[in-house]
Design an enzyme around this catalytic site. Structure first.
Site, PDB file in Angstrom:
ATOM      1  N   ALA A  83     -10.740  -4.693  15.476  1.00 13.53           N
ATOM      2  CA  ALA A  83     -10.420  -5.996  15.504  1.00 13.53           C
ATOM      3  C   ALA A  83      -9.279  -6.370  14.402  1.00 13.53           C
ATOM      4  O   ALA A  83      -8.149  -7.070  14.865  1.00 13.53           O
ATOM      5  CB  ALA A  83     -11.742  -7.004  15.132  1.00 13.53           C
ATOM      6  N   GLY A 132       0.895  -1.321   0.089  1.00 12.37           N
ATOM      7  CA  GLY A 132      -0.041   0.078   0.032  1.00 12.37           C
ATOM      8  C   GLY A 132       0.864   1.286  -0.123  1.00 12.37           C
ATOM      9  O   GLY A 132       0.609   2.196   0.761  1.00 12.37           O
ATOM     10  N   TYR A 172     -12.480  -2.489  11.972  1.00 14.32           N
ATOM     11  CA  TYR A 172     -11.196  -2.173  12.036  1.00 14.32           C
ATOM     12  C   TYR A 172     -10.441  -2.398  13.304  1.00 14.32           C
ATOM     13  O   TYR A 172      -9.162  -2.739  13.126  1.00 14.32           O
ATOM     14  CB  TYR A 172     -11.228  -0.581  11.446  1.00 14.32           C
ATOM     15  N   SER A 216       1.406   3.431  -2.629  1.00 14.58           N
ATOM     16  CA  SER A 216       1.184   4.289  -3.771  1.00 14.58           C
ATOM     17  C   SER A 216       0.982   5.808  -3.109  1.00 14.58           C
ATOM     18  O   SER A 216       0.855   6.926  -3.611  1.00 14.58           O
ATOM     19  CB  SER A 216      -0.063   3.856  -4.631  1.00 14.58           C
ATOM     20  N   ASN A 268       1.727  -2.391   5.409  1.00 11.73           N
ATOM     21  CA  ASN A 268       1.005  -1.195   5.590  1.00 11.73           C
ATOM     22  C   ASN A 268      -0.304  -0.940   5.073  1.00 11.73           C
ATOM     23  O   ASN A 268      -1.331  -0.396   5.793  1.00 11.73           O
ATOM     24  CB  ASN A 268       2.086   0.124   5.016  1.00 11.73           C
TER      25      ASN A 268
HETATM   26  P1  NAP Z   1      -4.480   5.344   2.519  1.00 10.00           P
HETATM   27  O1  NAP Z   1      -3.914   6.770   2.138  1.00 10.00           O
HETATM   28  O2  NAP Z   1      -5.935   5.040   2.076  1.00 10.00           O
HETATM   29  O3  NAP Z   1      -3.660   4.255   1.607  1.00 10.00           O
HETATM   30  C1  NAP Z   1      -3.961   2.976   1.661  1.00 10.00           C
HETATM   31  C2  NAP Z   1      -2.804   2.324   0.760  1.00 10.00           C
HETATM   32  O4  NAP Z   1      -3.320   0.917   0.992  1.00 10.00           O
HETATM   33  C3  NAP Z   1      -2.938   2.860  -0.897  1.00 10.00           C
HETATM   34  O5  NAP Z   1      -1.827   2.717  -1.151  1.00 10.00           O
HETATM   35  C4  NAP Z   1      -3.817   1.674  -1.260  1.00 10.00           C
HETATM   36  O6  NAP Z   1      -3.434   1.290  -2.512  1.00 10.00           O
HETATM   37  C5  NAP Z   1      -3.278   0.321  -0.537  1.00 10.00           C
HETATM   38  N1  NAP Z   1      -4.280  -0.483  -0.559  1.00 10.00           N
HETATM   39  C6  NAP Z   1      -5.679  -0.665  -0.026  1.00 10.00           C
HETATM   40  N2  NAP Z   1      -6.020  -2.008  -0.342  1.00 10.00           N
HETATM   41  C7  NAP Z   1      -5.111  -2.689  -0.851  1.00 10.00           C
HETATM   42  C8  NAP Z   1      -5.124  -4.134  -1.125  1.00 10.00           C
HETATM   43  N3  NAP Z   1      -6.020  -4.933  -1.121  1.00 10.00           N
HETATM   44  N4  NAP Z   1      -3.900  -4.482  -1.798  1.00 10.00           N
HETATM   45  C9  NAP Z   1      -2.767  -3.712  -1.871  1.00 10.00           C
HETATM   46  N5  NAP Z   1      -2.954  -2.519  -1.552  1.00 10.00           N
HETATM   47  C10 NAP Z   1      -4.140  -1.912  -1.070  1.00 10.00           C
HETATM   48  O7  NAP Z   1      -4.124   5.004   3.897  1.00 10.00           O
HETATM   49  P2  NAP Z   1      -3.089   5.487   5.176  1.00 10.00           P
HETATM   50  O8  NAP Z   1      -4.030   6.358   5.978  1.00 10.00           O
HETATM   51  O9  NAP Z   1      -1.852   5.791   4.441  1.00 10.00           O
HETATM   52  O10 NAP Z   1      -2.915   4.131   5.985  1.00 10.00           O
HETATM   53  C11 NAP Z   1      -2.210   3.243   5.875  1.00 10.00           C
HETATM   54  C12 NAP Z   1      -2.000   2.217   7.169  1.00 10.00           C
HETATM   55  O11 NAP Z   1      -1.988   3.019   8.169  1.00 10.00           O
HETATM   56  C13 NAP Z   1      -3.327   1.510   7.119  1.00 10.00           C
HETATM   57  O12 NAP Z   1      -2.814   0.219   7.398  1.00 10.00           O
HETATM   58  C14 NAP Z   1      -4.117   2.342   8.202  1.00 10.00           C
HETATM   59  O13 NAP Z   1      -5.029   1.360   8.741  1.00 10.00           O
HETATM   60  C15 NAP Z   1      -3.111   2.547   9.105  1.00 10.00           C
HETATM   61  N6  NAP Z   1      -3.422   3.824   9.818  1.00 10.00           N
HETATM   62  C16 NAP Z   1      -3.675   5.047   9.482  1.00 10.00           C
HETATM   63  C17 NAP Z   1      -4.016   6.079  10.401  1.00 10.00           C
HETATM   64  C18 NAP Z   1      -4.374   7.489   9.773  1.00 10.00           C
HETATM   65  O14 NAP Z   1      -4.777   8.220  10.739  1.00 10.00           O
HETATM   66  N7  NAP Z   1      -4.471   7.764   8.503  1.00 10.00           N
HETATM   67  C19 NAP Z   1      -4.004   5.917  11.747  1.00 10.00           C
HETATM   68  C20 NAP Z   1      -3.475   4.617  12.183  1.00 10.00           C
HETATM   69  C21 NAP Z   1      -3.085   3.719  11.056  1.00 10.00           C
HETATM   70  P3  NAP Z   1      -4.525   1.524  -3.911  1.00 10.00           P
HETATM   71  O15 NAP Z   1      -5.456   2.945  -3.845  1.00 10.00           O
HETATM   72  O16 NAP Z   1      -3.628   1.452  -4.929  1.00 10.00           O
HETATM   73  O17 NAP Z   1      -5.553   0.582  -3.586  1.00 10.00           O
END
Ligand code: NAP
Length: 244
Positions: free
Chosen positions: A154, A9, A152, A11, A87
């Protein structure tokens, strides 16, 4: 010699920042993504501009066979997998009383099963070379719980149990397994939240701001680097004091 890091993830959002940070640290980086055909190319270009090799691999990390193929490609291209950052993640928020089965399953599969899939196919390479670093993206919500996010929370609590168990299993092979648990991070994922909910969360953070993606990338870089060699089975909270 440059090491090889796989970031799922990558991108956009946190994954992209982690990929760039690991490239800056001198690692070759594999950018995994699923839908974001435009953004991944920019990430790879920026990685290469840092003087290391970057490749993108499109694969759905919730699918066992797609991940197997991805890891085989990485092995073919770089000969090794040294660092794995699990991630990729999604949200499908809603109150339990109205949550659809498919929304529960999608979040568990993309957030948690993906961690099993990626570790299952990368760990054999790490075991053979007797070294490796695995960093799993948990969340404050996996520790504290959050109404409207049973699926989420869980998935993220599951990641923590998985991390601690795998750390015990493969420590003897010089492979560390840790998790980071971010609080509120400004990314496309949180941009989608209602303004009122965003303000409430931001108001509850003792350090008075949300995390930047760089805050999270710094922690991952530390856990992937030489200085963290004796840390395993740990969950590192990066939440500005939101939850201890
Ligand atoms: P984001 O901006 O929505 O990015 C999510 C990434 O995951 C994108 O690159 C997406 O790629 C990829 N992805 C989604 N489904 C996928 C799949 N089935 N296979 C491969 N790639 C997939 O999210 P983010 O906020 O950066 O979050 C990243 C991580 O941090 C997640 O695990 C999230 O739960 C965790 N997190 C985030 C926060 C926050 O406040 N943002 C807080 C705590 C934890 P595509 O678009 O190409 O599918």
């Amino acid at each position: 010699m440059a090491k090889t890091a796989v970031v799922t993830g990558a991108s956009r959002g946190i994954g992209r920042a982690v990929a760039l940070r690991l490239a800056k640290d001198g690692n070759n980086v594999v950018v995994n993504y699923l839908f974001d055909d435009e953004d991944y190319a920019g990430t790879v270009k920026e990685i290469e501009a840092l003087g290391v090799k970057g490749i993108a691999i499109k694969a759905d990390v919730s699918k066992f066979d797609e991940v197997k193929e991805m890891m085989e490609k990485v092995k073919g291209e770089f000969g090794t997998v040294d660092i794995l950052v699990n991630n990729a993640g999604i949200t499908r928020d809603g109150l339990l009383a109205r949550m659809k089965e498919e929304d529960f399953d999608a979040v568990i599969n993309v957030n948690l099963k993906s961690v099993f899939n990626c570790c299952r196919h990368a760990v054999p390479y790490m075991m053979k070379q007797r070294s490796g670093r695995i960093i799993n993206m948990a969340s404050v919500v996996g520790l504290s719980g959050q109404g409207g996010q049973t699926n989420y929370a869980a998935s993220k609590a599951g990641i923590i149990g998985f991390t601690k168990s795998l750390a015990k299993e493969i420590g003897s092979r010089n492979i560390t397994v840790n998790a980071v648990a971010p609080g509120f991070v400004e990314t496309p994922m949180t941009d989608a939240m209602p303004q009122k909910a965003r303000e409430e969360i931001l108001g509850s953070i003792p350090l008075g701001r949300g995390a930047t993606v760089g805050d999270i990338a710094d922690a991952v870089s530390f856990l992937a680097g030489e200085q963290a060699g004796y840390i395993t089975g740990h969950v590192l909270s990066i939440n500005g004091g939101m939850y201890a």
